[in-house]
Design an enzyme around this catalytic site. Structure first.
Site, mmCIF file in Angstrom:
data_model
loop_
_atom_site.group_PDB
_atom_site.id
_atom_site.type_symbol
_atom_site.label_atom_id
_atom_site.label_comp_id
_atom_site.label_asym_id
_atom_site.label_seq_id
_atom_site.Cartn_x
_atom_site.Cartn_y
_atom_site.Cartn_z
ATOM 1 N N GLU A 1 1.776 -2.225 11.061
ATOM 2 C CA GLU A 1 1.472 -2.450 9.646
ATOM 3 C C GLU A 1 2.374 -1.592 8.762
ATOM 4 O OE1 GLU A 1 -2.788 -2.319 8.505
ATOM 5 O OE2 GLU A 1 -1.993 -1.391 6.696
ATOM 6 N N GLU A 2 2.867 -0.503 9.300
ATOM 7 C CA GLU A 2 3.683 0.419 8.506
ATOM 8 C C GLU A 2 5.174 0.085 8.529
ATOM 9 O OE1 GLU A 2 2.326 2.330 6.447
ATOM 10 O OE2 GLU A 2 0.295 2.095 7.224
ATOM 11 N N ASP B 1 -2.385 -1.209 13.496
ATOM 12 C CA ASP B 1 -2.554 -0.505 12.230
ATOM 13 C C ASP B 1 -2.701 0.955 12.654
ATOM 14 O OD1 ASP B 1 -3.365 0.737 9.951
ATOM 15 O OD2 ASP B 1 -5.071 -0.574 9.548
ATOM 16 N N ASP C 1 -0.133 8.226 7.722
ATOM 17 C CA ASP C 1 0.229 6.848 8.123
ATOM 18 C C ASP C 1 1.540 6.884 8.897
ATOM 19 O OD1 ASP C 1 -1.809 5.263 6.804
ATOM 20 O OD2 ASP C 1 -0.817 5.641 4.897
ATOM 21 N N GLU D 1 -5.490 -6.021 11.894
ATOM 22 C CA GLU D 1 -6.867 -5.581 11.651
ATOM 23 C C GLU D 1 -7.900 -6.636 12.058
ATOM 24 O OE1 GLU D 1 -5.928 -4.710 7.454
ATOM 25 O OE2 GLU D 1 -6.338 -2.611 7.867
ATOM 26 N N ASP E 1 0.848 -1.195 0.000
ATOM 27 C CA ASP E 1 0.000 0.000 0.000
ATOM 28 C C ASP E 1 0.883 1.245 0.000
ATOM 29 O OD1 ASP E 1 -2.200 -1.620 0.289
ATOM 30 O OD2 ASP E 1 -2.248 -1.435 2.477
ATOM 31 N N LEU F 1 -2.952 3.852 11.255
ATOM 32 C CA LEU F 1 -3.950 4.736 10.635
ATOM 33 C C LEU F 1 -4.757 3.907 9.650
ATOM 34 C CD1 LEU F 1 -4.987 7.063 8.518
ATOM 35 C CD2 LEU F 1 -4.833 7.637 10.946
ATOM 36 N N ASP F 2 -5.919 3.471 10.095
ATOM 37 C CA ASP F 2 -6.782 2.643 9.244
ATOM 38 C C ASP F 2 -7.701 3.539 8.415
ATOM 39 O OD1 ASP F 2 -8.185 0.145 8.430
ATOM 40 O OD2 ASP F 2 -9.841 1.168 9.448
HETATM 41 O O1 F6P Z 1 -6.799 -0.752 5.834
HETATM 42 C C1 F6P Z 1 -7.369 -1.244 4.708
HETATM 43 C C2 F6P Z 1 -8.649 -0.513 4.345
HETATM 44 O O2 F6P Z 1 -8.431 0.860 4.133
HETATM 45 C C3 F6P Z 1 -9.811 -0.714 5.327
HETATM 46 O O3 F6P Z 1 -9.901 0.303 6.276
HETATM 47 C C4 F6P Z 1 -11.016 -0.767 4.417
HETATM 48 O O4 F6P Z 1 -12.028 -1.603 4.946
HETATM 49 C C5 F6P Z 1 -10.464 -1.339 3.139
HETATM 50 O O5 F6P Z 1 -9.066 -1.117 3.143
HETATM 51 C C6 F6P Z 1 -11.034 -0.683 1.929
HETATM 52 O O6 F6P Z 1 -10.596 -1.358 0.814
HETATM 53 P P1 F6P Z 1 -11.084 -0.993 -0.676
HETATM 54 O O7 F6P Z 1 -10.407 0.334 -0.982
HETATM 55 O O8 F6P Z 1 -10.598 -2.108 -1.510
HETATM 56 O O9 F6P Z 1 -12.577 -0.860 -0.648
HETATM 57 MN MN MN Z 2 -6.252 -0.638 7.858
#
Ligand code: F6P
Ligand code: MN
Length: 328
Positions: A89-90, A108, A67, A271, A61, A110-111
């Site tokens: 995660e980073e 994680d 992040d 996560e 990513d 910054l989710d």
């Molecule tokens: O951390 C990964 C993430 O950003 C989640 O928070 C979220 O549920 C998912 O990815 C969204 O993924 P996509 O962009 O494929 O919908």
């Molecule tokens: Mn996340």
């Protein structure tokens, strides 16, 4: 003081030293997340939070400035907490803080990075273990061995959803006192719901059971599920999880046939495990389609897992679609 714990928080942790260490660590994380929440609240007044740094994390990513800042803030507060090891995660590898301390924290930081510049809820997810023989073995274990887990949400309210195995609690950051105050003592997810969350743009990449289930949802009252369904997808796991805790629903991020998605998108350690822990403790269920998330063995730090969670009966119904497929 950054957090006012209710008296029975973590009552399942009977070892007094570990109990105190968990409270100190969550208090430290709450301090870090107050700082992150403040940065999020300033949004575009801060310089370039959503700007890509040019680097990618281990999962491929693109890393954004927030992040990296969030990870730095968390690393710094954990240096002052009773934490031996930090897995982020980073970061590619485990950070060794002080091997003599009793706890290991995974996060994680910054989710929901894709929502940083959109004024939509994002958050921080964390998972706490007692240390094992060494840094790696402190994390490479099933989620059922977590002693505490949860997430902060930076949204209209800044909240902390947390469990230490004695139910799930929600704390709200009171902007007046600056403390996280207990808001909901024992969260309960309604067992059935007709709301689901999935990134439907991946429809033609899904496996047959997910496709069949969503197609049946779309058929509504005249279809085999016999009822009209509604869909919501925030695109920040923490926000979708928080909504499901509040009013029920079913979250799905399944595996699909895109490159790199054969085990879905979300990470087991950072996560899926902490989210599964709070969801189960609120009476919900979390699986990879069929298998309980908290029983899935962790082989590598950044391992991904298909993730399904939410209202118990809805998770079971989807599980039956997988079982039917296996019988074909
Ligand atoms: O951390 C990964 C993430 O950003 C989640 O928070 C979220 O549920 C998912 O990815 C969204 O993924 P996509 O962009 O494929 O919908
Ligand atoms: Mn996340």
């Amino acid at each position: 003081m950054a957090i006012r714990f209710s008296s029975d928080f973590a009552k399942n942790i009977t070892d007094k030293a570990i109990h105190a260490a968990v409270l100190d660590t969550v208090t430290a994380l709450a301090g870090a997340c107050k700082q992150i929440s403040h940065i999020c609240a300033r949004g575009p007044l801060e310089q370039g939070l959503g700007v890509e740094t040019g680097a990618a994390n281990t999962d491929g990513d693109a890393q954004k400035a927030l992040d990296v800042r969030s990870d730095e803030i968390i690393t710094k507060v954990l240096e002052t907490a009773p934490v031996a090891y930090y897995a982020s995660e980073e970061q590619d590898d485990i950070v060794i803080l002080d091997a003599d301390k009793p706890l290991a924290v995974a996060s994680d930081p910054l989710d929901g990075s894709s929502n940083i510049d959109t004024n939509v809820s994002i958050g921080t997810i964390f998972s706490i273990f007692e240390t094992n023989d060494n840094a790696a073995s402190s994390f490479l274990r099933p989620g059922s061995e977590q002693i505490c887990g949860g997430f902060f949400v930076y949204g209209p309210q800044t909240t902390l959803v947390i469990t230490a195995g004695a139910g799930t609690q929600t704390y709200v950051l009171d902007p007046d006192s600056g403390d996280f105050e207990l808001a909901i003592a024992d969260m309960k997810i309604t067992p059935m719901s007709t709301e689901y969350a999935i990134n439907a743009s991946n429809h033609h990449h899904w496996d047959a059971p997910i496709r069949a289930y969503i197609e049946d949802c779309l058929l509504g009252a005249t279809g085999p599920l016999g009822t009209k369904y509604n869909m919501r997808w925030v695109g920040s796991l923490v926000a979708d999880a928080n909504r499901i805790l509040s009013r029920g629903g079913l979250f799905m991020y399944p595996s699909d046939d895109r490159d790199g998605y054969s085990h879905g998108r979300l990470r087991l350690l950072y996560e899926a495990n902490p989210v599964a822990f709070v969801i189960e403790q609120a009476g919900g269920a979390a699986t990879d389609g069929t298998r309980r998330i908290l029983d899935v063995p962790l082989g590598t730090l950044h391992q991904r897992v298909p993730l399904v969670f939410g209202s118990k009966r809805a998770v079971q119904t989807l599980g039956n679609y997988h079982k039917k497929q296996d019988q074909l």
